[in-house]
Design a protein around this motif. Structure first.
Motif, mmCIF file in Angstrom:
data_model
loop_
_atom_site.group_PDB
_atom_site.id
_atom_site.type_symbol
_atom_site.label_atom_id
_atom_site.label_comp_id
_atom_site.label_asym_id
_atom_site.label_seq_id
_atom_site.Cartn_x
_atom_site.Cartn_y
_atom_site.Cartn_z
ATOM 1 N N LYS A 165 -15.748 1.683 -3.912
ATOM 2 C CA LYS A 165 -15.316 1.767 -5.311
ATOM 3 C C LYS A 165 -16.518 1.914 -6.242
ATOM 4 O O LYS A 165 -16.456 2.656 -7.234
ATOM 5 C CB LYS A 165 -14.498 0.528 -5.673
ATOM 6 N N ASP B 214 -15.032 -1.983 0.937
ATOM 7 C CA ASP B 214 -14.131 -1.576 -0.142
ATOM 8 C C ASP B 214 -14.859 -1.597 -1.481
ATOM 9 O O ASP B 214 -14.780 -0.644 -2.274
ATOM 10 C CB ASP B 214 -12.923 -2.517 -0.173
ATOM 11 N N HIS C 139 -5.255 -3.800 5.526
ATOM 12 C CA HIS C 139 -5.235 -3.400 4.129
ATOM 13 C C HIS C 139 -5.960 -4.461 3.308
ATOM 14 O O HIS C 139 -5.568 -5.638 3.328
ATOM 15 C CB HIS C 139 -3.793 -3.279 3.616
ATOM 16 N N SER D 221 -4.957 5.667 -2.579
ATOM 17 C CA SER D 221 -5.174 4.304 -2.088
ATOM 18 C C SER D 221 -5.638 3.410 -3.233
ATOM 19 O O SER D 221 -6.546 3.768 -3.981
ATOM 20 C CB SER D 221 -6.214 4.291 -0.960
ATOM 21 N N GLU D 222 -5.006 2.257 -3.358
ATOM 22 C CA GLU D 222 -5.448 1.277 -4.349
ATOM 23 C C GLU D 222 -6.664 0.523 -3.828
ATOM 24 O O GLU D 222 -7.599 0.221 -4.574
ATOM 25 C CB GLU D 222 -4.317 0.303 -4.662
ATOM 26 N N ASN D 223 -6.642 0.216 -2.525
ATOM 27 C CA ASN D 223 -7.732 -0.492 -1.863
ATOM 28 C C ASN D 223 -7.999 0.155 -0.508
ATOM 29 O O ASN D 223 -7.208 0.972 -0.017
ATOM 30 C CB ASN D 223 -7.389 -1.973 -1.673
ATOM 31 N N TYR E 283 2.580 1.644 -3.442
ATOM 32 C CA TYR E 283 1.603 2.144 -4.410
ATOM 33 C C TYR E 283 1.407 3.645 -4.219
ATOM 34 O O TYR E 283 1.347 4.402 -5.193
ATOM 35 C CB TYR E 283 0.268 1.415 -4.236
ATOM 36 N N ALA F 289 0.825 -1.211 0.000
ATOM 37 C CA ALA F 289 0.000 0.000 0.000
ATOM 38 C C ALA F 289 0.857 1.258 0.000
ATOM 39 O O ALA F 289 0.522 2.253 -0.676
ATOM 40 C CB ALA F 289 -0.923 -0.006 1.216
ATOM 41 N N ARG G 91 4.283 5.571 -5.722
ATOM 42 C CA ARG G 91 4.200 5.596 -7.189
ATOM 43 C C ARG G 91 3.093 6.548 -7.646
ATOM 44 O O ARG G 91 3.271 7.306 -8.606
ATOM 45 C CB ARG G 91 3.929 4.184 -7.727
ATOM 46 N N TYR G 92 1.969 6.500 -6.966
ATOM 47 C CA TYR G 92 0.810 7.322 -7.349
ATOM 48 C C TYR G 92 1.167 8.806 -7.342
ATOM 49 O O TYR G 92 0.779 9.562 -8.236
ATOM 50 C CB TYR G 92 -0.345 7.043 -6.381
#
Length: 282
Positions: free
Chosen positions: A273, A269, A222, A205-207, A55, A52, A58-59
């Motif tokens: 989304k 989650d 996570h 956040s990816e998730n 990510y 997490a 990178r984001y």
């Protein structure tokens, strides 16, 4: 002296401190010449590596580490806007005193999030580390013990019960089951073994990420990635992640059971989304 007997309430929201950190020149100049403590794990070789967090970097394109000079400049600006904010709050409190209201007015100072300021190779909010998720909370006024520090974990969700009690009202019937404990009550009671919840689904956040905080531990769940666990007594700067340490398997299992008693992380989650995708489509 102000003698208006009608009760009143004021919610005063300040933007500072918030990016961009543009401090008054004299305050920036003061702090930039001070020796300022650098945040935990700011060096690249100290960065915690977790799916997490990787990510997140990178984001936001944070793969390149910040230099010590860059962080010092950031901190000088951040401390400068914090000091400017303190002065504005002082003006409000001075006005209360001038009007003779300081002895019968309850005051709450809180915030919505913190600032990473280079900790773990990140800036901004977005994480469950203390520098981001922990916020100041100061109470003053009638029925608040003077000079006392309360160690019971509290949450901004508690603000509802606090406000209702503060103005002498009763919760609406449909709100009776809402979670939360009035801060006025927490301030007057012995420290309690309470656990509070935080969650994050937004930028970077990816998730979904869920955090449970007890007086001793912080547990971070996570979705789709390993959990994190920190012993906040032994490791207040969260440098040692115990999330994959089998010696703490029982603690991790108890926290996960408690979390799933509150909600289904994977379902929440998916719901978040779906709501976000619907908003984008709209």
């Amino acid at each position: 002296m102000h003698r208006d007997a009608k009760p009143w309430a004021l919610f005063l929201s300040f933007v500072c401190p918030h990016p961009p950190y543009t401090a008054p020149q004299e305050l920036f100049d003061y702090y930039v010449h001070q020796e300022l403590p650098l945040p935990p794990q700011w060096r690249e070789d100290e960065w915690p590596h977790h799916p997490a967090l990787d990510y997140f970097r990178r984001y936001f394109s944070y793969e390149a580490p910040f230099t010590e000079d860059e962080l010092h400049t950031l901190l000088a600006a951040y401390y400068g806007v914090c000091t400017y904010l303190d002065a504005q709050i002082g003006r409000v409190l001075d006005t209360l005193s001038t009007l003779g209201l300081d002895q019968n007015t309850r005051v709450i100072y809180a915030s919505d999030h913190g600032e990473s300021a280079g900790a773990r190779g990140m800036v901004g909010k977005f994480t469950m580390y203390e520098e981001s998720a922990a916020v100041p909370l100061i109470l003053a006024g009638p029925d608040v013990p003077r000079g006392q520090v309360v160690h019971t974990p509290v949450n901004l969700v508690d603000a509802y019960q606090t406000a209702v009690e503060c103005v002498g009202a009763a919760p609406a019937e449909e709100d009776a089951a809402l979670p939360g404990i009035s801060w006025w009550q927490s301030a007057q009671q012995p420290d309690a073994d309470r656990t509070v919840l935080s969650e994050y689904h937004a930028l970077g956040s990816e998730n979904a990420v869920f955090m449970l905080r007890s007086p001793r531990h912080k547990y971070v769940y996570h979705v789709g990635a390993p959990p994190q666990l920190f012993d906040m007594d032994k490791d207040p700067y969260e440098r040692v992640d115990l999330g994959t340490d089998m010696e703490y398997a029982d603690v991790l299992a108890e926290f996960e059971q408690e979390l799933r008693g509150l909600l289904d992380p994977e379902s929440v989650d998916a719901q978040a989304k779906a709501d976000q995708n619907a908003k984008v489509e709209a």
